[in-house]
Design a protein around this motif. Structure first.
Motif, PDB file in Angstrom:
ATOM      1  N   PRO A 130       0.795  -1.201   0.169  1.00 39.04           N
ATOM      2  CA  PRO A 130      -0.056   0.071   0.089  1.00 39.04           C
ATOM      3  C   PRO A 130       0.913   0.989   0.185  1.00 39.04           C
ATOM      4  O   PRO A 130       2.162   1.298   0.543  1.00 39.04           O
ATOM      5  N   GLY A 131       0.388   2.293  -0.622  1.00 40.77           N
ATOM      6  CA  GLY A 131       0.948   3.594  -0.783  1.00 40.77           C
ATOM      7  C   GLY A 131       0.949   4.344   0.661  1.00 40.77           C
ATOM      8  O   GLY A 131      -0.023   3.950   1.644  1.00 40.77           O
ATOM      9  N   ILE A 132       1.270   5.441   0.482  1.00 39.33           N
ATOM     10  CA  ILE A 132       1.107   6.352   1.716  1.00 39.33           C
ATOM     11  C   ILE A 132       0.403   7.799   1.524  1.00 39.33           C
ATOM     12  O   ILE A 132       0.798   8.081   0.143  1.00 39.33           O
ATOM     13  N   PRO A 133      -0.144   8.641   2.067  1.00 41.81           N
ATOM     14  CA  PRO A 133      -0.604   9.917   1.713  1.00 41.81           C
ATOM     15  C   PRO A 133       0.379  10.775   1.786  1.00 41.81           C
ATOM     16  O   PRO A 133       1.564  10.742   2.236  1.00 41.81           O
ATOM     17  N   ALA A 134       0.369  11.691   0.810  1.00 38.69           N
ATOM     18  CA  ALA A 134       1.502  12.802   0.677  1.00 38.69           C
ATOM     19  C   ALA A 134       1.231  13.648   1.907  1.00 38.69           C
ATOM     20  O   ALA A 134       2.571  14.533   2.092  1.00 38.69           O
ATOM     21  N   ASP A 135       0.304  13.645   2.826  1.00 34.45           N
ATOM     22  CA  ASP A 135       0.386  14.558   4.048  1.00 34.45           C
ATOM     23  C   ASP A 135       1.394  13.988   4.828  1.00 34.45           C
ATOM     24  O   ASP A 135       1.514  12.945   5.250  1.00 34.45           O
ATOM     25  N   LEU A 136       2.371  14.969   5.175  1.00 34.31           N
ATOM     26  CA  LEU A 136       3.696  14.438   5.950  1.00 34.31           C
ATOM     27  C   LEU A 136       3.124  14.436   7.454  1.00 34.31           C
ATOM     28  O   LEU A 136       3.822  13.812   8.217  1.00 34.31           O
ATOM     29  N   ASP A 137       1.828  14.865   7.868  1.00 30.27           N
ATOM     30  CA  ASP A 137       1.459  14.758   9.263  1.00 30.27           C
ATOM     31  C   ASP A 137       0.854  13.342   9.449  1.00 30.27           C
ATOM     32  O   ASP A 137       0.607  13.031  10.633  1.00 30.27           O
ATOM     33  N   ALA A 138       0.774  12.656   8.362  1.00 27.16           N
ATOM     34  CA  ALA A 138      -0.032  11.318   8.410  1.00 27.16           C
ATOM     35  C   ALA A 138       0.972  10.213   9.093  1.00 27.16           C
ATOM     36  O   ALA A 138       2.373  10.552   9.033  1.00 27.16           O
ATOM     37  N   THR A 139       0.480   9.501  10.019  1.00 29.78           N
ATOM     38  CA  THR A 139       1.390   8.338  10.868  1.00 29.78           C
ATOM     39  C   THR A 139       1.011   7.012  10.201  1.00 29.78           C
ATOM     40  O   THR A 139       0.234   6.753   9.520  1.00 29.78           O
ATOM     41  N   ASN A 140       2.281   6.362  10.564  1.00 27.73           N
ATOM     42  CA  ASN A 140       2.248   5.044   9.913  1.00 27.73           C
ATOM     43  C   ASN A 140       1.665   4.016  11.043  1.00 27.73           C
ATOM     44  O   ASN A 140       0.828   3.298  10.880  1.00 27.73           O
ATOM     45  N   GLU A 162       0.225  12.955  -6.732  1.00 30.94           N
ATOM     46  CA  GLU A 162      -0.157  13.339  -5.509  1.00 30.94           C
ATOM     47  C   GLU A 162       1.245  14.048  -5.103  1.00 30.94           C
ATOM     48  O   GLU A 162       1.178  14.738  -3.884  1.00 30.94           O
ATOM     49  N   PHE A 163       2.229  13.597  -5.722  1.00 27.57           N
ATOM     50  CA  PHE A 163       3.538  13.955  -4.968  1.00 27.57           C
ATOM     51  C   PHE A 163       4.385  15.054  -5.822  1.00 27.57           C
ATOM     52  O   PHE A 163       5.530  15.444  -5.614  1.00 27.57           O
ATOM     53  N   ALA A 164       3.579  15.500  -6.926  1.00 31.55           N
ATOM     54  CA  ALA A 164       4.323  16.103  -7.763  1.00 31.55           C
ATOM     55  C   ALA A 164       4.886  17.762  -7.467  1.00 31.55           C
ATOM     56  O   ALA A 164       5.757  18.114  -7.968  1.00 31.55           O
ATOM     57  N   ASP A 165       4.037  17.925  -6.552  1.00 28.92           N
ATOM     58  CA  ASP A 165       4.495  19.410  -5.960  1.00 28.92           C
ATOM     59  C   ASP A 165       5.335  19.517  -4.776  1.00 28.92           C
ATOM     60  O   ASP A 165       5.659  20.456  -4.274  1.00 28.92           O
ATOM     61  N   ASP A 166       5.828  18.385  -4.383  1.00 30.77           N
ATOM     62  CA  ASP A 166       6.785  18.075  -3.273  1.00 30.77           C
ATOM     63  C   ASP A 166       8.266  18.212  -3.917  1.00 30.77           C
ATOM     64  O   ASP A 166       8.732  17.730  -4.700  1.00 30.77           O
ATOM     65  N   PRO A 167       8.937  19.531  -3.301  1.00 23.12           N
ATOM     66  CA  PRO A 167      10.295  19.842  -3.717  1.00 23.12           C
ATOM     67  C   PRO A 167      11.271  18.738  -3.272  1.00 23.12           C
ATOM     68  O   PRO A 167      12.289  18.878  -4.259  1.00 23.12           O
ATOM     69  N   MET A 168      11.054  17.660  -2.673  1.00 18.01           N
ATOM     70  CA  MET A 168      11.855  16.682  -2.228  1.00 18.01           C
ATOM     71  C   MET A 168      11.798  15.634  -3.399  1.00 18.01           C
ATOM     72  O   MET A 168      12.773  14.831  -3.647  1.00 18.01           O
ATOM     73  N   MET A 169      10.984  15.816  -4.330  1.00 24.22           N
ATOM     74  CA  MET A 169      10.774  14.776  -5.321  1.00 24.22           C
ATOM     75  C   MET A 169      11.284  15.292  -6.677  1.00 24.22           C
ATOM     76  O   MET A 169      10.609  16.152  -7.022  1.00 24.22           O
ATOM     77  N   ALA A 170      12.456  14.850  -7.205  1.00 26.32           N
ATOM     78  CA  ALA A 170      12.987  15.074  -8.386  1.00 26.32           C
ATOM     79  C   ALA A 170      12.479  14.417  -9.669  1.00 26.32           C
ATOM     80  O   ALA A 170      13.448  13.925 -10.146  1.00 26.32           O
ATOM     81  N   PHE A 171      11.334  14.372  -9.682  1.00 28.75           N
ATOM     82  CA  PHE A 171      10.832  13.859 -10.718  1.00 28.75           C
ATOM     83  C   PHE A 171       9.797  14.830 -11.591  1.00 28.75           C
ATOM     84  O   PHE A 171       9.167  15.580 -10.999  1.00 28.75           O
ATOM     85  N   GLU A 172       9.469  14.683 -12.834  1.00 29.19           N
ATOM     86  CA  GLU A 172       8.748  15.529 -13.625  1.00 29.19           C
ATOM     87  C   GLU A 172       7.288  14.905 -13.941  1.00 29.19           C
ATOM     88  O   GLU A 172       6.319  15.602 -14.169  1.00 29.19           O
TER      89      GLU A 172
END
Length: 710
Positions: free
Chosen positions: A274-284, A538-548
């Motif tokens: 399963p994937g994870i949400p882009a929300d950095l406040d989400a816990t595992n 979902e992660f396209a706007d995350d500056p840590m993700m170096a993909f287009e």
């Protein structure tokens, strides 16, 4: 005293014989209470599941088909016969005996409480009654036989996997309650038969009749039987009602939760995490409520059978992981916390926590636990959730942390320069096409180990020569190839996996190719099953993700190289005659190729195509034993005794039908190659067996063919 044995002139038996109207009323009252207690307890269980997180998979789609297929699985006991034929027979007898007796009770209730009041007649007479009695006695006997086997395995043979950390009084109560219900039913029937002066037609109840003869022979007279009958009847009835009421309160609930678990299974569980949400406040896995409702159901479905424990390579190597205990530790903590117990961290490196970090670090993500589980518990979903929590907390093994750094900085797990990725091609007598510049049929994803590890570079060169000899149009990505992310995902580094996946998909999208072929089954699995499921948008706007890429990847046909080369051999493009080599070999099924993706035959066909005599390992195909390299095992240090690779080589030389005549141990996975070369040294097998890849066997066979032609 004359006993009435018939209703009218028909053969039957009085249902509440010698119990009386007051006793009958008390029974119905207690039955209603038992059913209400059962319903209340079951309702509480279901309510608890609703407090869990939403699940990643749609587990109720096409529900009618799911129910029908699950019923086939459960009623046939198909999964219980795997690896344990006696256990399968035992459970089949107990389950079908129990169901038959339950159905028999329901039929009797329908006659008494519905049919008679509505029609003034009874169908519980004549031939129906005789058939009913015979079937109920026959299936009840099988029920007791099954329970007898169960008692023998648990207490006399003391089957090791039935005992463990969570073995408790509830296990004893379940098996003995069922046994006493079975025996008590026959005893009650026998006392009634004696008390009714052995009606001739009751021979249809052949077990009850036999028991009646035995106890009559030891002095039980009809008069004594009539005195004892209400006692035996009430003892049997109260035990049965108590069992019904107790079902939701303990292990008997698995009769319901197991079926629900099979109905809601995800056929791609494990191989597609399963994937994870882009929300950095989400816990595992910060609290027990972070687990999904399906993961909570997994915990309740566990029957403590220990099948997962018995096949776990980590447990066999004396690592601190026992898959059964992890699932049951979570369940026990959940129940204690819900009852007002203290809050604990779910997982931590040392200190008070439900699960210790070393336990999860031990997991090799081989999926043997899931494959062996008869009730479809998805261990890897819960395990990955806890691994992600460890990453969030920074409680990660230092060696694994170094691997994360290598991938982040260099795009590979070795930490070597990206520009050196294709240096392995320098020793080839031909040039490998650059898939970034040339349109090809196959984009070959070589992978980290074949690119940087000296032993696996030999395999990569062998495979390149096979492609070249067969005239395959293929190319590689050279320095733009990065690590696929499969194993760091299973260790819990989801964001690093996403970054690697997005980077690779960007590269894939810029190339012209028809299919992807992988050297490594780990890459094969993640490209085939996981990349198409990632929502990159979902992660396209995350500056840590170096993909287009800003959408999901629509994928491409993905193959393991053995699947591709098998077709080449079948088409005669390598010119093998099937008699080139005469080695006696055995083959090891890689977890990610076999258990994960059901590819067992392609590598075997290629081994046979060389002329080698293939001798199967005792544990083969879906029963294969992990090399120890998966799930980050390649990067962690454990004092295994023995190492999984050493145990597997011992098995090859001692337990196969060829014994020490085995000359070569054949693999089809770079990680397996690395682990077995290490195990050959540490286990002292260097002079006894050679580790080779299927590609190396094929090239040797081709060279012999060429020598013949010359």
């Amino acid at each position: 005293m004359h006993i009435v044995l018939q209703i009218g002139s028909e053969i039957t038996r009085p249902t509440f014989w010698l119990i009386g109207p007051v006793g009958k009323a008390v029974f119905y009252y207690l039955a209603a209470v038992a059913i209400l207690v059962f319903l209340a307890g079951a309702s509480e269980r279901v309510k608890r599941y609703t407090k869990g997180d939403a699940d990643h998979a749609d587990r109720l789609d096409d529900l009618p088909s799911r129910v029908v297929e699950s019923a086939r699985t459960v009623l046939s006991n198909r999964t219980l016969f795997d690896r344990d034929f006696v256990g399968g027979v035992m459970h089949l007898l107990v389950m079908w005996g129990f169901l038959t007796l339950l159905i028999a009770t329901i039929i009797l209730g329908i006659d008494m409480d519905l049919y008679r009041p509505l029609t003034g007649e009874s169908f519980f007479i004549g031939d129906f009654y005789l058939s009913y009695s015979f079937v109920a006695d026959a299936m009840g006997l099988l029920f007791i036989v099954g329970l007898g086997i169960m008692l023998y395995r648990r207490y006399a043979a003391r089957n090791e996997r039935l005992w463990g950390h969570h073995t408790s009084l509830e296990d004893d109560l379940l098996v003995w309650t069922l046994f006493l219900l079975g025996v008590g039913g026959y005893l009650t029937e026998a006392v009634r038969i004696i008390g009714q002066d052995f009606p001739p037609f009751e021979t249809a109840s052949f077990v009850g009749w036999a028991v009646a003869l035995i106890i009559a022979a030891v002095g039980v007279t009809p008069e004594l039987a009539r005195t004892l009958y209400p006692i035996t009847w009430w003892a049997h009835a109260l035990l049965a009602l108590a069992f019904i009421a107790a079902i939701p309160m303990g292990k008997p609930f698995h009769m319901l939760s197991s079926f629900a678990n099979v109905v809601t299974r995800d056929g791609d569980a494990g191989k597609r995490l399963p994937g994870i949400p882009a929300d950095l406040d989400a816990t595992n896995a910060e609290t027990i409520d972070d687990f999904s409702w399906k993961e909570l159901l997994d915990q309740d479905a566990c029957t403590k059978c220990g099948r997962c424990s018995s096949v776990c390579p980590a447990k066999a190597s004396d690592r601190p992981l026992d898959p059964r205990n992890v699932i049951l530790d979570l369940k026990t903590y959940r129940e204690e916390r819900d009852a007002g117990g203290e809050d604990l961290p779910i997982i931590a490196d040392g200190g008070a926590a439900v699960i210790d970090a070393a336990t999860m670090e031990s997991c090799m993500a081989c999926m043997a636990c899931m494959d062996s589980c008869p009730v479809e518990i998805e261990h890897l979903s819960s395990f990955t959730k806890m691994n992600r929590q460890l990453v969030d907390q920074g409680d990660v093994d230092s060696n694994v942390q170094n691997v994360f750094q290598n991938v982040m900085q260099q795009g590979n797990t070795f930490g070597d320069q990206a520009r050196a990725r294709a240096d392995w091609t320098a020793e080839l007598e031909f040039e490998v096409d650059d898939a970034r510049e040339t349109e090809v049929e196959f984009l070959w994803y070589v992978g980290d180990y074949p690119s940087y590890d000296d032993r696996n570079k030999q395999v990569a060169r062998s495979l390149a020569r096979l492609f070249e000899l067969a005239g395959v149009e293929y190319g590689i990505l050279y320095e733009d190839e990065v690590y696929d992310g499969n194993d760091v995902r299973r260790i819990g580094e989801e964001f690093l996996f996403l970054e690697q996946a997005g980077t690779l998909v960007d590269t894939f999208e810029a190339c012209e190719f028809e299919k992807i072929v992988c050297t490594d089954p780990h890459s094969f699995n993640t490209f085939k099953n996981e990349y198409p499921e990632v929502d990159f948008a979902e992660f396209a706007d995350d500056p840590m993700m170096a993909f287009e890429i800003e959408e999901s990847w629509d994928g491409a046909p993905v193959y393991h190289w053995t699947q591709v080369v098998e077709e080449l051999v079948d088409d005669g493009r390598l010119g093998l005659q099937g008699d080139e080599l005469a080695y006696t070999v055995t083959y090891h099924d890689p977890c990610h190729l076999g258990r994960y993706n059901d590819e067992y035959e392609a590598p075997r066909e290629l081994v046979r195509a060389t002329g080698c005599k293939l001798v199967e390992m005792p544990r083969n195909r879906n029963d294969s034993f992990c090399c120890g390299g998966g799930g980050g095992g390649l990067w962690t240090d454990f004092d295994d005794e023995p190492k999984p690779s050493e145990e597997r080589l011992r098995e090859a030389l001692e337990d196969t039908s060829a014994g020490d005549a085995i000359e070569k141990f054949v693999v089809a996975c770079p990680m397996c190659m690395t682990m077995y070369e290490d195990g050959r040294k540490t286990g002292g097998y260097e002079d006894e067996i050679q580790i080779v890849d299927v590609a190396e066997l094929l090239i040797e066979a081709v060279e012999i063919r060429d020598g013949r032609q010359a």
